[in-house]
Scaffold this motif. Structure first.
Motif, PDB file in Angstrom:
ATOM      1  N   LEU A 120      45.731  24.327  41.363  1.00  0.00           N
ATOM      2  CA  LEU A 120      46.787  23.465  41.748  1.00  0.00           C
ATOM      3  C   LEU A 120      47.189  23.930  42.953  1.00  0.00           C
ATOM      4  O   LEU A 120      47.690  23.017  43.849  1.00  0.00           O
ATOM      5  N   MET A 121      47.282  25.320  43.326  1.00  0.00           N
ATOM      6  CA  MET A 121      48.033  25.915  44.716  1.00  0.00           C
ATOM      7  C   MET A 121      47.002  25.494  45.661  1.00  0.00           C
ATOM      8  O   MET A 121      47.105  25.076  46.892  1.00  0.00           O
ATOM      9  N   SER A 122      45.649  25.227  45.370  1.00  0.00           N
ATOM     10  CA  SER A 122      44.810  25.138  46.353  1.00  0.00           C
ATOM     11  C   SER A 122      44.915  23.612  46.580  1.00  0.00           C
ATOM     12  O   SER A 122      44.755  23.413  47.842  1.00  0.00           O
ATOM     13  N   ALA A 123      45.298  22.715  45.721  1.00  0.00           N
ATOM     14  CA  ALA A 123      45.188  21.359  45.844  1.00  0.00           C
ATOM     15  C   ALA A 123      46.426  20.874  46.640  1.00  0.00           C
ATOM     16  O   ALA A 123      46.503  20.160  47.508  1.00  0.00           O
ATOM     17  N   ILE A 124      47.541  21.868  46.510  1.00  0.00           N
ATOM     18  CA  ILE A 124      48.643  21.344  47.361  1.00  0.00           C
ATOM     19  C   ILE A 124      48.916  22.131  48.554  1.00  0.00           C
ATOM     20  O   ILE A 124      49.890  22.237  49.199  1.00  0.00           O
ATOM     21  N   GLN A 125      47.865  23.152  48.609  1.00  0.00           N
ATOM     22  CA  GLN A 125      47.977  24.008  49.775  1.00  0.00           C
ATOM     23  C   GLN A 125      49.339  25.023  49.829  1.00  0.00           C
ATOM     24  O   GLN A 125      49.795  25.015  51.003  1.00  0.00           O
ATOM     25  N   THR A 126      49.827  25.382  48.731  1.00  0.00           N
ATOM     26  CA  THR A 126      50.839  26.418  48.735  1.00  0.00           C
ATOM     27  C   THR A 126      50.626  27.421  47.885  1.00  0.00           C
ATOM     28  O   THR A 126      50.458  27.190  46.496  1.00  0.00           O
ATOM     29  N   GLN A 127      50.976  28.455  48.111  1.00  0.00           N
ATOM     30  CA  GLN A 127      50.741  29.865  47.333  1.00  0.00           C
ATOM     31  C   GLN A 127      52.167  30.097  46.744  1.00  0.00           C
ATOM     32  O   GLN A 127      53.146  30.089  47.482  1.00  0.00           O
ATOM     33  N   GLY A 159      49.451  10.579  39.509  1.00  0.00           N
ATOM     34  CA  GLY A 159      50.639  11.336  40.202  1.00  0.00           C
ATOM     35  C   GLY A 159      50.511  11.703  41.630  1.00  0.00           C
ATOM     36  O   GLY A 159      51.321  12.151  42.126  1.00  0.00           O
ATOM     37  N   GLY A 160      49.330  11.441  42.528  1.00  0.00           N
ATOM     38  CA  GLY A 160      49.151  11.653  43.762  1.00  0.00           C
ATOM     39  C   GLY A 160      48.412  12.856  44.300  1.00  0.00           C
ATOM     40  O   GLY A 160      48.078  13.025  45.228  1.00  0.00           O
ATOM     41  N   LEU A 161      47.826  13.530  43.171  1.00  0.00           N
ATOM     42  CA  LEU A 161      46.779  14.695  43.430  1.00  0.00           C
ATOM     43  C   LEU A 161      45.409  14.250  43.357  1.00  0.00           C
ATOM     44  O   LEU A 161      44.517  14.067  42.023  1.00  0.00           O
ATOM     45  N   ALA A 162      44.907  13.520  44.383  1.00  0.00           N
ATOM     46  CA  ALA A 162      43.591  13.020  44.350  1.00  0.00           C
ATOM     47  C   ALA A 162      42.397  13.914  43.945  1.00  0.00           C
ATOM     48  O   ALA A 162      42.543  15.060  44.679  1.00  0.00           O
ATOM     49  N   ASP A 163      41.561  13.406  43.278  1.00  0.00           N
ATOM     50  CA  ASP A 163      40.386  14.256  42.691  1.00  0.00           C
ATOM     51  C   ASP A 163      40.787  15.436  41.994  1.00  0.00           C
ATOM     52  O   ASP A 163      39.756  16.433  41.812  1.00  0.00           O
ATOM     53  N   PHE A 164      42.226  15.627  41.510  1.00  0.00           N
ATOM     54  CA  PHE A 164      42.581  16.934  40.724  1.00  0.00           C
ATOM     55  C   PHE A 164      42.133  16.589  39.224  1.00  0.00           C
ATOM     56  O   PHE A 164      42.927  16.176  38.672  1.00  0.00           O
TER      57      PHE A 164
END
Length: 327
Positions: A172-179, A242-247
């Motif tokens: 999830l953190m990788s997908a939204i690029q936020t640690q 919900g907007g997270l493509a390919d998640f």
């Protein structure tokens, strides 16, 4: 003559070994089988194991006893099985952590790909992105925006390094690029308890652990990580919706045996697994937990081996990017 005698001796040894293996396979199993689950009792993987073990026991005519050997993200239990006698009486039921530990842990007491024989895939459990019930965001898009705006204060719970919730949290953190600040617990139970109590904000965990809480309204659900919505949670959108493509993240489970276990024995276990996965009680209980049994084509040694190889390659860059290694 000496060379001839040596060749005859080698042939005799090989013949005896072959006959011995065949004899084992013909009488197997003759006693109780231990199924090692490398996580605590009561967790999602333990639930899957006990359902499958009960049904396989009926088919095999011998009891399969589940033994929980938790610790070190599942590597202690896997190591125990790797070192067990290769006679089919000790097997391992492990999840996706079997693949991720190959990168996650700098040192392992076994070779992930070469210390085991393969039995087959059991199930692929979807994940859910959930939060404490009073968390502000109302949908997944809002959650992502909130997380990015408050990354220093949002906490992510997991059941410990190598657990399914830890892996999904990293994805999830990788997908939204936020640690974010991760809060590891010693098991799924304590992590869920603190989520319910509002001590932590969010978690990404298996439907086998979250479905009842979502249905009861005690936690807030933002998304499931499956390709389509789940029958058991029809109102929860997919992460892609919900907007997270390919998640898409599934926590697959497989059964392994120690390296050197006779092929006929692993084949017998595989056939028994296929029978168990068609057991109506198993099918029904899996459905309640938001998952389905693997089809016959996946409940095979070849399918599990291929899955493990593919998943090691898939998760390696995710883990390296997160930099969350274990000793």
């Amino acid at each position: 003559m000496k060379i001839l005698n040596a060749l005859l001796a080698m042939t005799a040894v090989a013949a005896v070994s072959l006959m011995s293996g065949s004899a084992i396979a013909q009488t197997y199993p003759e006693r109780t089988i231990t199924m090692v689950v490398p996580f605590a009792a009561g967790g999602p993987t333990d639930t899957v194991a006990r359902l499958v073990a009960e049904s396989m026991s009926k088919d095999l005519g011998q009891q399969i006893v589940v033994e929980n050997v938790g610790g070190a993200g599942g590597t202690l239990g896997a190591g125990r099985v790797a070192q067990a006698d290769p006679d089919g009486y000790t097997v391992l039921l492990h999840h996706i952590g079997m693949a991720t530990s190959a990168t996650l842990y700098r040192k392992l007491a076994y070779d992930t790909l070469n210390s085991f024989e393969y039995v087959g895939l059991v199930t692929d459990v979807p994940m859910t992105i959930v939060a404490r019930k009073d968390f502000e965001p109302s949908d997944l898009r809002g959650l992502v925006e909130y997380i990015k705006a408050n990354k220093d204060s949002v906490t992510v719970a997991n059941a410990g390094i190598g657990a399914a919730s830890h892996l999904c949290g990293m994805m999830l953190m990788s997908a939204i690029q936020t640690q974010l600040t991760t809060v590891p617990y010693k098991g799924t139970g304590p992590a869920m308890t603190d989520l319910l109590g509002g001590q932590v904000d969010i978690m990404c965990d298996q439907t086998t652990n979250t479905t009842k809480q979502i249905q009861g309204g005690t936690i807030k659900a933002y998304a499931v990580t499956s390709p389509a919505r789940l029958k058991v949670l029809p109102d929860v959108p997919t992460a892609v919706e919900g907007g997270l493509a390919d998640f898409q993240v599934g926590i697959w489970h497989g059964i392994y045996a120690p390296k050197g276990t006779p092929a006929d024995v692993t084949e017998r276990l595989s056939k028994s697994l296929q029978v168990a996965l068609k057991d109506q009680n198993v099918v029904a209980r899996f459905a309640e937990l938001g998952t389905e049994p693997s089809p016959d084509a996946d409940a095979t040694p070849a399918a599990l081996k291929a899955k493990l190889e593919t998943e090691i390659a898939r998760w390696k860059p995710v883990i390296e990017a997160a930099g969350q290694y274990a000793d």
